[in-house]
Design a protein around this motif. Structure first.
Motif, PDB file in Angstrom:
ATOM      1  N   MET A   1       0.906  -1.249  -0.006  1.00 14.75           N
ATOM      2  CA  MET A   1      -0.073   0.158  -0.007  1.00 14.75           C
ATOM      3  C   MET A   1       0.991   1.208   0.016  1.00 14.75           C
ATOM      4  N   GLU A   2       0.598   2.202  -0.886  1.00 15.95           N
ATOM      5  CA  GLU A   2       1.344   3.499  -0.801  1.00 15.95           C
ATOM      6  C   GLU A   2       0.857   4.286   0.126  1.00 15.95           C
ATOM      7  N   THR A   3       2.021   4.902   0.996  1.00 15.01           N
ATOM      8  CA  THR A   3       1.269   5.696   2.133  1.00 15.01           C
ATOM      9  C   THR A   3       2.143   7.089   1.919  1.00 15.01           C
ATOM     10  N   LYS A   4       2.832   7.420   0.859  1.00 14.02           N
ATOM     11  CA  LYS A   4       3.328   8.538   0.598  1.00 14.02           C
ATOM     12  C   LYS A   4       2.340   9.721   0.846  1.00 14.02           C
ATOM     13  N   VAL A 163       8.926  -2.395  24.884  1.00  8.55           N
ATOM     14  CA  VAL A 163       9.890  -3.050  24.002  1.00  8.55           C
ATOM     15  C   VAL A 163       9.429  -2.819  22.606  1.00  8.55           C
ATOM     16  N   ASN A 164      10.149  -2.286  22.159  1.00 11.15           N
ATOM     17  CA  ASN A 164       9.913  -1.795  20.553  1.00 11.15           C
ATOM     18  C   ASN A 164      10.846  -2.318  19.465  1.00 11.15           C
ATOM     19  N   THR A 165      10.491  -2.725  18.131  1.00 10.79           N
ATOM     20  CA  THR A 165      11.346  -3.270  17.249  1.00 10.79           C
ATOM     21  C   THR A 165      12.152  -2.461  16.465  1.00 10.79           C
ATOM     22  N   PHE A 166      13.603  -2.776  16.454  1.00  8.60           N
ATOM     23  CA  PHE A 166      14.623  -2.006  15.673  1.00  8.60           C
ATOM     24  C   PHE A 166      15.089  -2.928  14.538  1.00  8.60           C
ATOM     25  N   ILE A 167      14.773  -2.105  13.453  1.00 11.29           N
ATOM     26  CA  ILE A 167      15.426  -2.580  12.100  1.00 11.29           C
ATOM     27  C   ILE A 167      16.317  -1.905  11.319  1.00 11.29           C
ATOM     28  N   PRO A 168      17.715  -2.640  11.110  1.00 11.74           N
ATOM     29  CA  PRO A 168      18.580  -2.142  10.620  1.00 11.74           C
ATOM     30  C   PRO A 168      18.207  -1.661   8.843  1.00 11.74           C
ATOM     31  N   TYR A 169      18.476  -0.591   8.489  1.00 15.95           N
ATOM     32  CA  TYR A 169      18.114  -0.374   7.039  1.00 15.95           C
ATOM     33  C   TYR A 169      19.130  -0.768   6.043  1.00 15.95           C
ATOM     34  N   ASP A 170      18.901  -1.604   4.936  1.00 12.53           N
ATOM     35  CA  ASP A 170      19.801  -2.040   4.028  1.00 12.53           C
ATOM     36  C   ASP A 170      18.917  -1.974   2.535  1.00 12.53           C
ATOM     37  N   ARG A 171      18.904  -0.770   1.965  1.00 11.74           N
ATOM     38  CA  ARG A 171      18.360  -0.758   0.540  1.00 11.74           C
ATOM     39  C   ARG A 171      16.692  -0.829   0.659  1.00 11.74           C
ATOM     40  N   GLY A 172      16.293  -0.885   1.681  1.00 13.01           N
ATOM     41  CA  GLY A 172      14.891  -0.984   2.048  1.00 13.01           C
ATOM     42  C   GLY A 172      14.590  -1.902   3.279  1.00 13.01           C
ATOM     43  N   ILE A 173      13.332  -2.061   3.453  1.00 15.67           N
ATOM     44  CA  ILE A 173      12.765  -2.797   4.609  1.00 15.67           C
ATOM     45  C   ILE A 173      12.010  -4.097   4.022  1.00 15.67           C
ATOM     46  N   LEU A 191      20.308   7.616   8.226  1.00 16.92           N
ATOM     47  CA  LEU A 191      19.390   7.599   6.993  1.00 16.92           C
ATOM     48  C   LEU A 191      19.746   8.714   6.269  1.00 16.92           C
ATOM     49  N   THR A 192      19.654   8.869   4.971  1.00 13.10           N
ATOM     50  CA  THR A 192      19.867   9.977   4.238  1.00 13.10           C
ATOM     51  C   THR A 192      18.181  10.265   3.739  1.00 13.10           C
ATOM     52  N   ASN A 193      18.331  11.555   3.095  1.00 11.91           N
ATOM     53  CA  ASN A 193      16.896  11.964   2.448  1.00 11.91           C
ATOM     54  C   ASN A 193      16.512  10.924   1.395  1.00 11.91           C
ATOM     55  N   GLY A 194      17.522  10.481   0.717  1.00  8.35           N
ATOM     56  CA  GLY A 194      17.069   9.556  -0.293  1.00  8.35           C
ATOM     57  C   GLY A 194      16.531   8.273   0.310  1.00  8.35           C
ATOM     58  N   ASP A 195      17.195   7.778   1.421  1.00  8.29           N
ATOM     59  CA  ASP A 195      16.798   6.470   1.938  1.00  8.29           C
ATOM     60  C   ASP A 195      15.314   6.848   2.581  1.00  8.29           C
ATOM     61  N   ILE A 196      15.134   7.930   3.086  1.00  4.07           N
ATOM     62  CA  ILE A 196      13.592   8.311   3.609  1.00  4.07           C
ATOM     63  C   ILE A 196      12.677   8.227   2.535  1.00  4.07           C
ATOM     64  N   ASP A 197      12.980   8.807   1.528  1.00  2.00           N
ATOM     65  CA  ASP A 197      12.088   8.746   0.131  1.00  2.00           C
ATOM     66  C   ASP A 197      11.899   7.338  -0.085  1.00  2.00           C
ATOM     67  N   VAL A 198      12.797   6.412  -0.087  1.00  5.71           N
ATOM     68  CA  VAL A 198      12.639   4.926  -0.552  1.00  5.71           C
ATOM     69  C   VAL A 198      11.196   4.363   0.674  1.00  5.71           C
ATOM     70  N   ILE A 199      11.742   4.659   1.847  1.00 10.01           N
ATOM     71  CA  ILE A 199      10.843   4.189   2.760  1.00 10.01           C
ATOM     72  C   ILE A 199       9.275   4.706   2.611  1.00 10.01           C
ATOM     73  N   LYS A 200       9.356   5.739   2.591  1.00  9.27           N
ATOM     74  CA  LYS A 200       7.894   6.583   2.253  1.00  9.27           C
ATOM     75  C   LYS A 200       7.250   5.906   0.992  1.00  9.27           C
TER      76      LYS A 200
END
Length: 209
Positions: A1-4, A163-173, A191-200
């Protein structure tokens, strides 16, 4: 689902529609085609009303007044109109309870991302506390590249006994179980702005960079 940011995309589309309608309206006027001009004018009026309804961005300001510091949050559109102004005296406890939690939760409820780009100016304002609490409340995930970007949230988890879940970023989730989860990031995540744009593309993202 797109959540941008759905609201931002909607406004961009409506603004483009308004420009096209305005051009057609002007062309009809120039050719004395008043019947079609009236139709385009009505459509333009409806489109501008929709832009006014959706074009609201959450804003934040910290300042001094009457010998004490205050924080204000409000919604503002591209015309500079504002609404829903709320002010808070700055104490650590009030900030933890009100400012960041309310700011981020408002965005989450509106299904849109919000990244604060001045996180280094907001130390000791309860930001990691807010991220930890909201991540737990919405069953989200904390994403990072640098371990230093999660220490504040980990400390807040300990204080809140959660307890929260922590995920290392590697070119996406990548893991399927994390699809469409709300993503929380803290200052120093790497995380860079580019990374965040990918996650969005697939997640709502809130936090600090």
């Amino acid at each position: 689902m797109e959540t941008k940011n759905v609201f931002e995309e909607t406004v961009e589309i409506l603004i483009e529609d308004a420009k096209k309608l305005q051009a057609k309206f002007s062309k009809c006027q120039e050719s004395n085609n008043f019947t079609e001009a009236l139709s385009y004018m009505r459509l333009l009026k409806d489109t501008l009303s929709l832009i006014k309804e959706y074009d609201w961005e959450l804003k934040y300001s910290e300042y001094e007044t009457d010998g004490h510091k205050e924080v204000s949050i409000w919604k503002q559109n591209h015309c500079g109109e504002i609404k829903d102004v709320k002010r808070y005296r700055i104490t650590e406890q009030e900030l933890k309870k009100n400012v960041w939690i309310e700011k981020f939760e408002s965005c989450i409820n509106e299904r849109r991302s919000y990244i604060c780009t001045y996180g280094d100016e907001c130390r000791n304002t309860g930001k990691s506390y807010a991220l930890a609490k909201l991540c737990n409340k919405y069953n989200g995930i904390v994403v990072y590249k640098n371990r230093g970007g999660i220490f504040g949230i980990e400390n807040a988890d300990d204080k809140l006994s959660i307890v929260n879940t922590f995920i290392p970023y590697d070119r996406g989730i990548n893991p399927k179980q994390f699809e469409n989860k709300i993503v929380f990031i803290d200052e120093g995540s790497g995380l860079t702005n580019g990374d965040i744009d990918v996650i969005k593309r697939k997640h709502i993202v809130v936090g600090f960079i």
